[in-house]
Design an enzyme around this catalytic site. Structure first.
Site, PDB file in Angstrom:
ATOM      1  N   HIS A 464      80.398  10.323 -16.462  1.00 59.26           N
ATOM      2  CA  HIS A 464      79.554  11.190 -14.826  1.00 59.26           C
ATOM      3  C   HIS A 464      77.938  10.793 -15.876  1.00 59.26           C
ATOM      4  CE1 HIS A 464      78.016  14.612 -14.893  1.00 59.26           C
ATOM      5  NE2 HIS A 464      78.313  14.760 -13.791  1.00 59.26           N
ATOM      6  N   CYS A 839      44.326  15.033   0.545  1.00 62.13           N
ATOM      7  CA  CYS A 839      43.666  15.287  -0.991  1.00 62.13           C
ATOM      8  C   CYS A 839      44.491  15.890  -1.840  1.00 62.13           C
ATOM      9  CB  CYS A 839      42.723  15.839  -1.446  1.00 62.13           C
ATOM     10  SG  CYS A 839      41.804  16.763  -0.443  1.00 62.13           S
TER      11      CYS A 839
END
Length: 884
Positions: A464, A839
């Site tokens: 895992h 931006c």
């Protein structure tokens, strides 16, 4: 016509190909992989799939929709006929697994139950029919533990403690050493645990077991770890999971049985080996490998065991090739061997690191499996970030404490923490944490996300910890059996060294080494493989990529990564440096314009030098410079002690400083005295900044550097503001050019970050030469949400389905996006060739696809995200052209 909710393996909705998008949405990832493998003629245990939509229906009523019970019963009967066994029979029982399977892979996040159908009587029948009592009781105790945990809500650790007690009593070190009689004792202990926890005996009716198990898988769709995983990975919370009911095959019947996980190419590096890559365990069931409780053996050792195992290996080799050819991708597969016979349980496109992702895409293109465009569409742009992680300085020779399995590459330096939730707390405090666990489980997902690296004492390449770390792009060292971890004392012992929580260690996910202390790292560079992807991306993308940079260093880094200009240079950041903050404060605290200009004259040389460095670094690329944006109070100290210190430094009375700070205080600074409003009320501030920009431009221009300054006015909402500021810039420019005896080309534009500016864009464009969207503030003002306070409720809004994703991470296309389209259409109705960019930090692939479609010229992002944006822009262009 009634809705069909159950499909027998091999059947598909509307007889569509198993890998179609319709089948994925209906049958889920595991369901379509089983259907595909059956159609490819592979050995697959039979079963049936309950659809994803059925899970969605269940969530609404917490009950089975009408007709589901009958469909399950008819498919179960068909399974009995094909297997020649009866579900619930005490002499030769049909046993099944019940597994989740969402449309998008969510490894380990939802629940699985194996060996369902066993009870106190049928376990005896299983022992008799197989002649293997040990196997029968081992299967029963596994089923009781999984069912008790998943369906009855009994703490997993209670079962583990009971198992450990029996092992200790008989001196057994590992589970396979337990005898049949000893395993029967374990089952009896488990029965007592169930009675104590629930007040009822363990369910004996297999049909009741099946109904409870299906319900548990449905419910696991909304468990905290699954919800956290979907939120982290921006997955739809409403797609539901399928449920796969599959006849059992057993890897725990003896040494000629086993279970394993494989990959057709290395999920860490992308390399294709001459041998099979993966891991397996003899005499084990599937969950044993991925749980990381036992450290598995490399698959390439399989043919050396005996002829039976070699035959399985040879058959698996053919399946590897067939699956990769079918998926045209690296495949992750799970299998079980029962008494020497190979059975396939799952196949899917495998989770991989960014390094492997790029290598596989390039190699498959070279091998003729993919075109360049198809290869780019296989790239997850965000995983390009992994190439930009720091690595350990090769000139430093660290103290090697020990070594584990290199499960996910990278270099991680941080403090040890043993608890996932504590890891989250430390990360909130700004600390870098190595999550240190015996083994990880799905419940650890949030801690794993906040850690910079993961270290486990158990597990392998397919545990895992390894699978999730690779998916997250986290450095991970797994299966480090040199590590003795004690959660109670919060200590880690490696050899003769003892570490406590909070001590620094470093882990190398590329070599598996664990180092003492904080080892020095160095900045990354562009590898040959990454350069290939960048070259392909630049060939196909339309959007230009700029960077957000406030210093010459940031600008140089961005150029190295391929930035084509600066989309946002925030001038206010330049004022916070120690050598200039005092002059800034003098200006703010001045009582008249003359005093302000005197202070501003002290700041002018600093700003000019900053711009000279930035212009040189960008050398001919556009540089978009935003004039002062934040309110003035942000530059002043807020505590009494710091105000007193400032008064002493400036030789002023403390009361005067305090009163000025109070005067500048704003109730709602985001919508207050900032941006263009400062420039209009105090024009001398903007005049100084414009002078610094244009003087720097003149200086570097005389040195032969091409310069393209763009002067951006922030937070305006009207054409009148734009006209006033445009005139100010032109007035200063005329003065500077006269003084320097030269001129440079410059542009004056505005930041579109208010809804009214979007509405008035056609009029603003009469003066503004370009637009640049400030998506953070535009999102705030459109929603009426403060980004700084949104964390208090946005997670709950996502849980309730009000937001699908955080609108400050992925652009809201319906609201904010509609305003942006309005502004673009308005601006270009006035200036047909108007340059329009963004931006805000925008590298989210979904956002970039939208920005491409609405006609932006460029996006902008931080320097280290430039490669990500280049790839995302190419993917957007390909998808838009092919209507994907």
């Amino acid at each position: 016509m009634s809705t069909r909710r159950v499909y027998f393996f091999g059947e598909t909705p509307e007889n569509q190909p198993a890998n179609s998008e319709l089948c994925r949405k209906v049958l889920g990832g595991k369901g379509i992989s089983l259907a595909a493998m059956i159609k490819l003629g592979m050995p697959v245990p039979l079963g049936f799939t309950i659809t994803c939509q059925t899970c969605v229906e269940y969530q609404k009523t917490a009950s089975w929709p009408k007709g589901l019970k009958e469909e399950v019963a008819s498919n179960l009967k068909l399974l009995e006929e094909k297997m020649g066994k009866t579900f619930g029979d005490n002499t030769n029982p049909l046993l099944v697994s019940v597994r989740s399977g969402a449309a998008v892979s969510m490894p380990g996040m939802m629940d699985t139950i194996l060996n369902l159908g066993l009870n106190d009587e049928s376990v005896k029948g299983l022992a008799a029919v197989t002649g293997n009592a040990r196997f029968a009781y081992d299967s029963y105790r596994r089923f009781m533990q999984m069912f008790g945990d998943v369906c009855l809500g009994i703490d997993h650790d209670k079962f583990e403690h009971a198992l450990d007690a029996v092992k200790t009593r008989y001196g057994r070190k590992t589970d396979p050493e337990l005898t049949a009689d000893e395993l029967e004792e374990v089952c009896e202990a488990y029965r007592k645990i169930c009675v104590a926890a629930t007040g009822k005996t363990f369910p004996q009716c297999p049909h009741e077991q099946l109904e409870l198990a299906i319900n548990a898988v449905f419910k696991s769709w909304t468990n905290p770890r699954a919800q956290a995983y979907r939120t982290l990975n921006k997955l739809d919370h409403n797609m539901g999971t399928a449920v796969n009911v599959q006849s059992m095959v057993f890897g725990n019947t003896g040494d000629d049985s086993g279970t394993g996980v494989g990959f057709t190419r290395c999920p860490k590096t992308g390399e294709k080996f001459s041998y099979l890559y993966g891991e397996f365990l003899q005499n084990a069931q599937g969950e044993d490998v991925v749980a990381g409780i036992r450290t598995p053996v490399n698959l390439k050792e399989m043919p050396t065991i005996n002829a039976s195992w070699k035959a399985c290996y040879d058959e698996l080799s053919l399946i590897y090739a067939k699956l990769e050819g079918y998926y045209n991708d690296m495949v992750d597969l799970e299998f079980t061997v029962e008494n020497g016979k190979l059975w396939m349980l799952q196949a899917r496109a495998g989770k991989r690191t960014g390094f492997a992702m790029v290598r596989i895409a390039i190699d498959m293109c070279k091998e003729g499996m993919l075109t360049e465009e198809e290869a780019l569409l296989r790239i997850d742009a965000n995983k390009i970030n992994e190439f930009l992680f720091k690595r350990f300085d090769p000139s430093v020779k660290p103290v090697v404490l020990g070594k584990g399995i290199p499960a996910s590459p990278g270099a991680a330096v941080g403090v040890i923490c043993f608890c996932p939730m504590r890891t989250c707390e430390l990360a909130e405090q700004g600390k870098k944490v190595i999550l240190t666990r015996i083994e990880t489980s799905p419940e650890d997902i949030l801690g794993m996300d906040r850690a910079v690296g993961i270290l486990t004492a158990r597990g392998g390449q397919t545990s895992h910890a390894a699978v999730v770390a690779r998916g997250m792009g986290k450095c991970c060292v797994a299966g480090a059996d040199c590590c003795q971890i004690n959660y109670a004392t919060k200590t880690l012992v490696i050899g003769d060294r003892k570490f406590k929580e909070g001590d620094f260690i470093s882990i190398n996910g590329t070599t598996g080494e664990i180092y003492n202390g904080a080892v020095q790292t160095i900045e990354p560079g562009i590898t040959d493989d990454l350069q290939t992807i960048m070259d392909w991306s630049d060939k196909y993308r339309v959007l230009k990529i700029r960077t957000n940079a406030d210093t010459p260093h940031d600008a140089a880094v961005a150029r190295k990564f391929g930035a084509e200009g600066i989309g946002l240079c925030r001038t206010e950041h330049m004022f916070f440096a120690a050598d200039r903050i005092m002059a800034m404060r003098e200006m703010i605290l001045s009582d008249d314009e003359g005093a302000r200009r005197t202070a501003l004259n002290k700041l002018l040389p600093f700003q000019r030098e900053d711009f000279i460095g930035i212009f040189k670094a960008m050398d001919g690329k556009g540089v978009n410079i935003r004039l002062l944006d934040p309110p003035l109070h942000e530059f002043l100290p807020h505590t009494r002690d710091l105000q007193k210190k400032l008064a002493e430094d400036m030789n002023k009375k403390h009361r005067h400083i305090h009163e000025r700070v109070e005067d500048l205080h704003e109730v709602n600074p985001m919508l207050g005295f900032r941006g263009v409003r400062l420039g209009i009320v105090y024009p001398e501030i903007s005049e100084m900044q414009v002078r610094a920009i244009l003087e720097a431009a003149c200086i570097v221009s005389r040195e032969g550097v091409t310069v393209k300054p763009e002067i951006m006015i922030p937070v305006l909402f009207s054409e009148n503001e734009m006209e006033i500021m445009h005139a100010l810039v032109n007035r200063v420019a005329a003065s500077v050019f006269k003084e320097h005896g030269t001129t440079v080309d410059y542009e004056v534009g505005t930041m579109i970050e208010l809804p009214r500016a979007c509405v008035m864009a056609d009029k603003i464009a009469q003066t503004a030469q370009y637009f640049s969207f400030g998506t953070n503030d535009l999102t705030q003002t459109t929603f009426g949400i403060s980004r700084d306070d949104a964390g208090k409720f946005i997670p709950k809004y996502i849980d309730r389905g009000i937001f699908k994703v955080d609108p400050f991470v992925t652009l809201d296309q319906q609201g904010v996006g509609a305003l942006m389209k309005m502004a673009i259409e308005g601006g270009r109705s006035t200036r047909t060739d108007m340059k329009i960019g963004i931006c805000g930090e925008q590298t989210d692939p979904a956002s970039i696809l939208f920005l491409h479609k609405i006609g932006l010229n460029y996006v902008s992002c931080s320097p280290y995200r430039v490669p990500v944006a280049r790839v995302a822009a190419a993917i957007a262009a390909i998808k838009a052209r092919t209507n994907q």
